[in-house]
Design an enzyme around this catalytic site. Structure first.
Site, PDB file in Angstrom:
ATOM      1  N   VAL A 260      47.730  42.917  43.271  1.00 41.41           N
ATOM      2  CA  VAL A 260      47.304  43.238  41.904  1.00 41.41           C
ATOM      3  C   VAL A 260      48.052  44.458  41.368  1.00 41.41           C
ATOM      4  O   VAL A 260      48.451  44.497  40.199  1.00 41.41           O
ATOM      5  CB  VAL A 260      45.786  43.466  41.839  1.00 41.41           C
ATOM      6  CG1 VAL A 260      45.347  43.805  40.416  1.00 41.41           C
ATOM      7  CG2 VAL A 260      45.042  42.225  42.324  1.00 41.41           C
TER       8      VAL A 260
ATOM      9  N   LYS B 223      35.517  44.299  42.747  1.00 45.29           N
ATOM     10  CA  LYS B 223      34.200  43.688  42.497  1.00 45.29           C
ATOM     11  C   LYS B 223      33.181  44.045  43.568  1.00 45.29           C
ATOM     12  O   LYS B 223      31.994  44.174  43.284  1.00 45.29           O
ATOM     13  CB  LYS B 223      34.306  42.170  42.374  1.00 45.29           C
ATOM     14  CG  LYS B 223      34.762  41.416  43.603  1.00 45.29           C
ATOM     15  CD  LYS B 223      36.210  41.048  43.505  1.00 45.29           C
ATOM     16  CE  LYS B 223      36.693  40.154  44.624  1.00 45.29           C
ATOM     17  NZ  LYS B 223      38.132  39.829  44.476  1.00 45.29           N
TER      18      LYS B 223
ATOM     19  N   ILE C  69      40.692  35.969  32.868  1.00 43.54           N
ATOM     20  CA  ILE C  69      39.731  35.548  31.844  1.00 43.54           C
ATOM     21  C   ILE C  69      38.968  36.772  31.329  1.00 43.54           C
ATOM     22  O   ILE C  69      38.271  37.426  32.103  1.00 43.54           O
ATOM     23  CB  ILE C  69      38.729  34.525  32.406  1.00 43.54           C
ATOM     24  CG1 ILE C  69      39.469  33.332  33.020  1.00 43.54           C
ATOM     25  CG2 ILE C  69      37.769  34.053  31.328  1.00 43.54           C
ATOM     26  CD1 ILE C  69      38.568  32.359  33.746  1.00 43.54           C
TER      27      ILE C  69
ATOM     28  N   GLY D  56      48.389  32.259  49.761  1.00 42.01           N
ATOM     29  CA  GLY D  56      47.930  33.530  49.224  1.00 42.01           C
ATOM     30  C   GLY D  56      46.691  33.454  48.363  1.00 42.01           C
ATOM     31  O   GLY D  56      46.336  34.435  47.698  1.00 42.01           O
TER      32      GLY D  56
ATOM     33  N   ASP E  67      31.559  36.799  47.340  1.00 41.82           N
ATOM     34  CA  ASP E  67      32.496  37.264  46.315  1.00 41.82           C
ATOM     35  C   ASP E  67      32.027  36.844  44.925  1.00 41.82           C
ATOM     36  O   ASP E  67      31.989  37.659  43.985  1.00 41.82           O
ATOM     37  CB  ASP E  67      33.889  36.685  46.593  1.00 41.82           C
ATOM     38  CG  ASP E  67      34.893  37.035  45.508  1.00 41.82           C
ATOM     39  OD1 ASP E  67      35.485  38.121  45.578  1.00 41.82           O
ATOM     40  OD2 ASP E  67      35.080  36.216  44.583  1.00 41.82           O
TER      41      ASP E  67
ATOM     42  N   LYS F 254      30.570  39.087  41.412  1.00 47.08           N
ATOM     43  CA  LYS F 254      31.030  38.884  40.038  1.00 47.08           C
ATOM     44  C   LYS F 254      29.872  38.510  39.118  1.00 47.08           C
ATOM     45  O   LYS F 254      29.805  38.969  37.970  1.00 47.08           O
ATOM     46  CB  LYS F 254      32.110  37.802  40.028  1.00 47.08           C
ATOM     47  CG  LYS F 254      33.363  38.188  40.798  1.00 47.08           C
ATOM     48  CD  LYS F 254      34.335  37.036  40.918  1.00 47.08           C
ATOM     49  CE  LYS F 254      35.572  37.446  41.703  1.00 47.08           C
ATOM     50  NZ  LYS F 254      36.522  36.312  41.877  1.00 47.08           N
TER      51      LYS F 254
END
Length: 325
Positions: A15, A97, A128, A179, A193, A197
């Site tokens: 990132v 997160k 998004i 990945g 995960d 979120k």
């Protein structure tokens, strides 16, 4: 947006590099990366002239750095860096997160305690802009339900299982090789995960801080070839769906593999793509879809948060002063 801002960047992985590449394509923005803090400064890094350090204080205590961008995978360290930066008057962007989801009550306090801004669009939907939509356009429309595919890794695995008749292990290995899944995929496949979120989205939609104890999360590891065969015979797909819904005073939260029909907006969302629908009382349902993971999509969300900070934006979370266990 006149004064040039200097950025301190924590992390230069997938990132971080995506954010760097996206920022290079926006030379008109009055902001540049001044320093980058990484675990190892001895690794070869080609194609840029950035300054690297392994000392967090070089960023956090530097009075010339205006904005901290936190893009590391260590939730505990991220929390420390974000809190210190806000306390020192620096605006902060985070994509963590786990840190935000586990520390929502503190994040809620930070929003009201510090004049500095904390934004975290990239922590939820990758490319998004769903947090911004809920906190902005939809914040006064009374959200009743949020439902979506919030984990690209799980969606990719289930898509390969259904399209190629693979078992879970083969699909997981393929996701890891490309990945889309971590070497340790537990957070992704277990639903944790997606739960983080959903916690963040619920906080912005309802103004309430939920804990993980509020969630019923089921792993996609339990989806078998037989389950997929039965779904196909019914003309349906199995998707990793996260849902939080308010009915009167009751709120239900689930993350689980779910049968979806062709008329469902999530039916055609395959591979690493994400989609999120938000139901409101005033304007009905709003659905957004796009890349939920990856270097450039997630990096683009970080860049958009940077633009918002440069324009003086901050979240306006609805306050209902509840912490739900």
């Amino acid at each position: 947006m006149n004064k040039h801002k200097k950025i301190g960047l924590f992390g230069f992985g997938t990132v971080g590099k995506g954010f760097y590449e996206n920022l290079k394509k926006q030379p008109h923005l009055p902001a540049t990366i001044e320093k980058v803090c990484v675990k190892r400064v001895d690794l070869p890094r080609i194609g840029h002239e950035l300054y690297f350090t392994d000392n967090p204080d070089e960023l956090l205590l530097d009075p010339d750095i205006d904005i901290i961008v936190e893009l590391i995978d260590d939730a505990d360290a991220a929390k420390k860096y974000v809190h210190t930066a806000l306390r020192n008057g620096k605006n902060v962007i985070s994509a963590n997160k786990k840190m935000i989801g586990e520390s929502l009550s503190e994040v809620d306090f930070w929003h009201s305690e510090f004049e500095s801004t904390l934004l975290y669009e990239a922590a939820v939907g990758g490319g998004i802009p769903i947090v911004h939509a809920i906190d902005g356009f939809l914040r006064d429309q009374e959200v009743t339900k949020i439902r979506g595919i919030l984990n690209g890794s799980s969606n990719y695995i289930l898509t390969q299982m259904q399209q190629n008749n693979w078992d879970f292990e083969k699909a997981l290995l393929d996701a890891q090789n490309k990945g889309f899944a971590e070497r340790n995929p537990t957070l992704d496949v277990s639903g944790v995960d997606a739960s983080y979120k959903l916690l963040i989205l619920a906080y912005h939609a309802f103004g309430e801080v939920f804990s993980m104890n509020s969630f019923n999360a089921e792993s996609i590891e339990n989806v078998s070839k037989e389950n997929i065969k039965k779904a196909r015979l019914k003309g349906k797909k199995i998707k990793p769906v996260a849902t939080i819904e308010r009915l009167g005073s009751e709120i239900t939260c689930t993350v689980k593999p779910e049968l979806v029909s062709p008329n469902d907006e999530l039916y055609s969302i395959d591979f690493e793509n994400n989609a999120i629908s938000v139901d409101t009382l005033i304007s009905g349902k709003h659905t957004a879809a796009g890349k939920g993971a990856g270097s450039l999509p997630t990096g683009s969300a970080v860049l958009e948060d940077l633009k918002r900070i440069l324009n003086g934006f901050s979240y306006q979370v609805k306050k209902e002063s509840k912490i739900l266990i």
